[in-house]
Design an enzyme around this catalytic site. Structure first.
Site, short mmCIF file in Angstrom:
data_model
loop_
_atom_site.label_atom_id
_atom_site.label_comp_id
_atom_site.label_asym_id
_atom_site.label_seq_id
_atom_site.Cartn_x
_atom_site.Cartn_y
_atom_site.Cartn_z
N ARG A 190 53.77 43.43 54.13
CA ARG A 190 54.24 43.63 52.56
C ARG A 190 54.38 44.98 52.33
O ARG A 190 53.78 45.75 53.03
CB ARG A 190 53.21 42.55 51.95
CG ARG A 190 51.82 43.13 51.94
CD ARG A 190 50.88 42.12 51.13
NE ARG A 190 49.68 42.81 50.76
CZ ARG A 190 48.90 41.90 50.39
NH1 ARG A 190 49.04 40.84 50.19
NH2 ARG A 190 47.50 42.70 50.25
N ASN B 5 52.01 43.26 42.64
CA ASN B 5 50.75 43.07 43.10
C ASN B 5 50.06 43.90 43.56
O ASN B 5 50.65 44.65 44.65
CB ASN B 5 50.97 41.85 44.53
CG ASN B 5 49.41 41.21 44.68
OD1 ASN B 5 48.97 40.44 44.17
ND2 ASN B 5 49.01 41.83 45.74
N GLU B 6 48.93 44.43 42.99
CA GLU B 6 47.99 45.56 43.51
C GLU B 6 49.04 46.83 43.68
O GLU B 6 49.00 47.37 44.86
CB GLU B 6 47.21 45.15 44.65
CG GLU B 6 46.23 43.99 44.46
CD GLU B 6 45.61 43.58 45.66
OE1 GLU B 6 45.89 43.99 46.65
OE2 GLU B 6 44.52 43.04 45.33
N GLU C 254 41.75 37.44 41.16
CA GLU C 254 41.95 36.83 42.41
C GLU C 254 40.45 36.96 42.86
O GLU C 254 39.58 38.08 42.73
CB GLU C 254 42.59 37.93 43.44
CG GLU C 254 44.12 37.62 43.60
CD GLU C 254 44.83 38.35 44.53
OE1 GLU C 254 44.01 38.69 45.49
OE2 GLU C 254 46.06 38.78 44.40
N GLU D 119 47.82 35.96 56.70
CA GLU D 119 46.31 35.79 56.19
C GLU D 119 45.94 34.34 56.24
O GLU D 119 45.18 33.80 55.39
CB GLU D 119 46.41 36.11 54.58
CG GLU D 119 46.81 37.62 54.49
CD GLU D 119 46.58 38.23 53.18
OE1 GLU D 119 46.87 37.48 52.31
OE2 GLU D 119 46.10 39.27 52.93
N PHE E 66 43.51 33.16 57.70
CA PHE E 66 41.85 32.82 57.53
C PHE E 66 41.36 33.51 56.35
O PHE E 66 39.97 33.54 56.29
CB PHE E 66 41.41 33.41 58.86
CG PHE E 66 41.50 32.61 60.00
CD1 PHE E 66 40.66 31.11 60.05
CD2 PHE E 66 42.24 32.97 61.09
CE1 PHE E 66 41.05 30.34 61.21
CE2 PHE E 66 42.74 31.85 62.08
CZ PHE E 66 41.94 30.73 62.04
C1 GAL Z 1 44.49 40.66 47.88
C2 GAL Z 1 45.81 40.65 47.58
C3 GAL Z 1 46.30 39.12 47.90
C4 GAL Z 1 45.61 38.60 49.40
C5 GAL Z 1 44.19 38.98 49.26
C6 GAL Z 1 43.35 38.54 50.38
O1 GAL Z 1 44.12 42.03 47.89
O2 GAL Z 1 46.36 40.76 46.36
O3 GAL Z 1 47.56 39.05 48.23
O4 GAL Z 1 46.19 39.49 50.42
O5 GAL Z 1 43.75 40.31 48.99
O6 GAL Z 1 42.04 38.69 50.42
#
Ligand code: GAL
Length: 690
Positions: A112, A150-151, A304, A352, A354
């Site tokens: 990504r 995102n971020e 998150e 991701e 896990f």
């Molecule tokens: C964040 C991200 C998410 C996911 C998560 C996993 O930084 O915005 O999409 O990757 O970490 O911990």
């Protein structure tokens, strides 16, 4: 523009990626969401290839069904633009829009964030998909807010970036003579005669030009802000729902939190605890104190967190039972109006697989899902915290505006200062703005004292203590602001090497820490860094490491001196400061300015802080707080709420008056908190400050 109202209470939910599942799973998602009390889902974050499988061909059918399904079930949607993950067709058509590393390697598709923020093709494609989404869903009643991108945090190099960088430099400096002066290009024959000679600071032979590197970091941050602003403008034109982007809070920094927060209707953060036990709780407090501070009175949301895992070193550790509840309540105590997770359901494949989720691989009959459900119920009992604060604030028509906490202590936080500390060629490679700020914040957390972050040129008058742990670079306005704060009765603590550079990253002549020298009443004549692994003794019984200085007193009194160096110190530098001042204090006007010219050990740091807090009369929000018993006062409506959390360790004594909104129990005086206990006391006495 409200994200919450009296019907929603505190938002609860997480990233929901139904495009990764067959539709027969969706009904089960809704069943479990209702069971857990989920009222919010963030949708579409990485769904670009599902929304736009070919350039200009949109497939909204599935997203229509998802949004309707959530809406029909009373679950609000935070709709994302998917621009952090361009699809393969895009990268194939526009290879120049892939990111290029500092070493000049152009990355390929396959993960990504494979985009170059300076690439016109990327910007156009991102704008187009954002517009398509806003046109289709901008007025949909399910949409509570927009989650753009995102971020933000991708940095790229290469010809497109070089061109944008030059445009940015032309706007900043106007002419090459000014740029050559500010970059001091006479050093190593770097004088520029034409703009097109200038490149972004990619990997070069030896040390790069420090101000060029700093300017590139500023430029990259502005470039990301421009990407964000482009999407804001499009979405705002088509939708009244409030806009945010989720801030990542890692030990690196590619954007400026303050101006990203200014551009947002509310702030949101992603917070991943990076330590176990009380240190994890301290880290949680660090993240939520940042979010509240960056928001500067706007609402903020935890976008998150992980339901069960903590990355500690190279292992993914499981959270202990109850930890996710305590961490979530910490965020609410510090003003969060919602607690969301990455992500809803655990995928069986994909990068991701896990990362822990609200519904784990093992399904609903698990400790994790039971705790998620318990958290939903807990947050459901806290709805009054998102009540409109006052008539004046509700006129602004946003939830939870204004003061949510009122710390009297602030830590200086500044993106330029962070980047300055990363400069190559400093006398120590041990500088880290993030580590220094976090160390001071952690020490205060263990002392039970709550804290904001502030930029030195913001209004400091609401604080009694301002701490400056690693502000190597300071503008004139910031130095003047700190001076004004102290003259008016504030108490400042400044750590070594802070104030050494001006806003162009030039050393201020006449002694190190020159920007603060008058305020501190010292002249730093010589830097005496201490060798790696060495410690020196201070005459107050503590030890110190990393740094010492030859200080001449110019009005300051000595609080602590270096006693003598380490055994090997004389040969390796550690002993040179023996007998010299280590910690000084200068009384200025009605306030004081303390200077810490070394890195004291944990007990020594706590002693420095205790000294200044006592001088300023700052105490914890409840008796006995500290050392893992957390007390945070949050204001809401017209009143106040005292959060008490005993992070699991041992029973603790405190005292409080109020009614616990979680259990309905009334408290009136001394009380014992068992390990893991949490109270949210509606206080009768205290009222909301202005
Ligand atoms: C964040 C991200 C998410 C996911 C998560 C996993 O930084 O915005 O999409 O990757 O970490 O911990």
């Amino acid at each position: 523009m409200t994200v919450t109202d009296s019907t929603t209470g505190i938002l609860f939910g997480g990233d929901y990626n139904p495009e990764q599942w067959s539709e027969d799973v969706w009904a089960d998602d809704i069943r479990l969401m209702k069971q857990a009390g989920v009222n919010t889902a963030s949708v579409g974050i990485f769904a670009w290839s599902s929304i736009e499988p070919e350039e200009g061909r949109y497939e909204f059918g599935w997203l229509d069904r998802v949004i309707e399904m959530l809406h029909d079930n009373g679950i609000g949607v935070i709709l994302a633009t998917p621009t952090a993950s361009p699809p393969p067709w895009f990268s194939k058509a526009h290879p120049e829009a892939l990111p290029t590393t500092r070493e000049g390697v152009r990355l390929v598709h396959g993960s990504r964030d494979t985009y170059n923020p300076a690439a016109p093709a990327y910007r156009a494609a991102a704008a187009a998909v954002a517009r398509a989404l806003a046109e289709r869903y901008g007025a949909h009643p399910a949409i509570r807010a927009w989650h753009l991108h995102n971020e933000y945090g991708t940095v790229s190099y290469g010809p497109l970036v070089d061109a944008e960088f030059r445009t940015w430099l032309q706007a900043r400096y106007g002419d090459l003579a000014t740029l050559n002066r500010v970059w001091h290009t006479s050093f190593w024959s770097q004088g520029y005669a034409a703009w097109d000679e200038i490149l972004a600071p990619q990997q070069t032979q030896y040390l790069p030009n420090p101000t060029q590197v700093l300017d590139f970091k500023r430029f990259s941050a502005d470039l990301l802000l421009a990407c964000y602003q482009e999407q804001i403008d499009i979405v705002r034109e088509l939708s009244a729902a409030p806009i945010t982007t989720n801030f990542i809070l890692p030990p690196w920094l590619h954007f400026d939190h303050w101006n990203f927060a200014d551009a947002s209707d509310f702030v949101s953060i992603d917070h991943y605890v990076d330590a176990a036990g009380a240190d994890g709780a301290a880290h949680t407090a660090f993240g939520s104190d940042q979010a509240r501070s960056f928001a500067r009175g706007k609402p903020w949301l935890l976008m998150e967190q992980a339901a069960n895992t903590t990355q500690v070193g190279k292992r993914i550790l499981a959270k202990v039972p109850g930890q996710v509840l305590a961490n979530s309540v910490q965020h609410v105590a510090r003003g969060a109006f919602g607690i969301l997770f990455f992500q809803w359901r655990a995928p069986y494949s994909g990068a991701e697989f896990f990362h822990s989720t609200m519904v784990p691989h093992a399904g609903e009959n698990t400790r994790v899902f039971r705790e998620v459900t318990e958290l939903g119920a807990l947050l459901g009992r806290m709805g009054e915290l998102v009540a409109q604060p006052s008539a004046a604030d509700s006129a602004a028509d946003t939830p939870v505006t204004g003061v949510v906490n009122r710390p009297r202590v602030a830590i200086a936080w500044d993106a330029d200062a962070w980047w300055a500390a990363e400069t190559a060629g400093l006398p120590s490679d041990g500088f880290s703005f993030h580590r220094s700020a976090r160390r001071v914040h952690r020490a205060l957390w263990f002392m039970g004292v709550n804290v904001d972050f502030v930029r030195l040129d913001h209004d400091l008058s609401r604080y009694d203590v301002v701490l400056v742990p690693s502000q190597l670079m300071v503008t004139d306005a910031q130095a003047a602001s700190l001076r004004g704060f102290v003259e008016a009765g504030g108490h400042a603590v400044v750590w070594y090497f802070s104030g050494t550079f001006d806003g162009d990253l030039h050393i201020i002549p006449g002694g190190y820490s020159g920007a603060f020298a008058d305020l501190l009443g010292v002249r730093v004549e010589e830097l005496l860094p201490i060798a790696d692994g060495e410690t020196v003794e201070l005459d107050d019984g503590h030890t110190a490491s990393d740094w010492s200085e030859r200080i001449e007193l110019r009005g300051a009194e000595v609080l602590v001196r270096f006693a003598h160096g380490s055994a090997q110190g004389r040969a390796r530098g550690g002993a040179q400061a023996a007998g010299l001042p280590a910690i000084t204090r200068n009384v200025v006007g009605a306030g004081s300015a303390t200077y810490v010219s070394t890195e004291p050990d944990d007990a020594g740091l706590a002693a420095v802080l205790a000294n200044v807090l006592a001088r300023a009369g700052v105490e914890p929000d409840a008796p006995g707080a500290g050392d893992g018993l957390e007390a945070v006062r949050r204001y809401a409506g017209e009143g106040s709420y005292l959060f008490l959390i005993n992070h699991p360790d041992r029973p603790r004594e405190t005292s409080a008056v109020g009614t616990d909104i979680l259990s309905g129990t009334a408290y009136d005086g001394p009380l014992t908190m068992e390990p893991g206990d949490m109270l949210v006391l509606r206080e009768a006495s205290a009222s909301r400050p202005n």
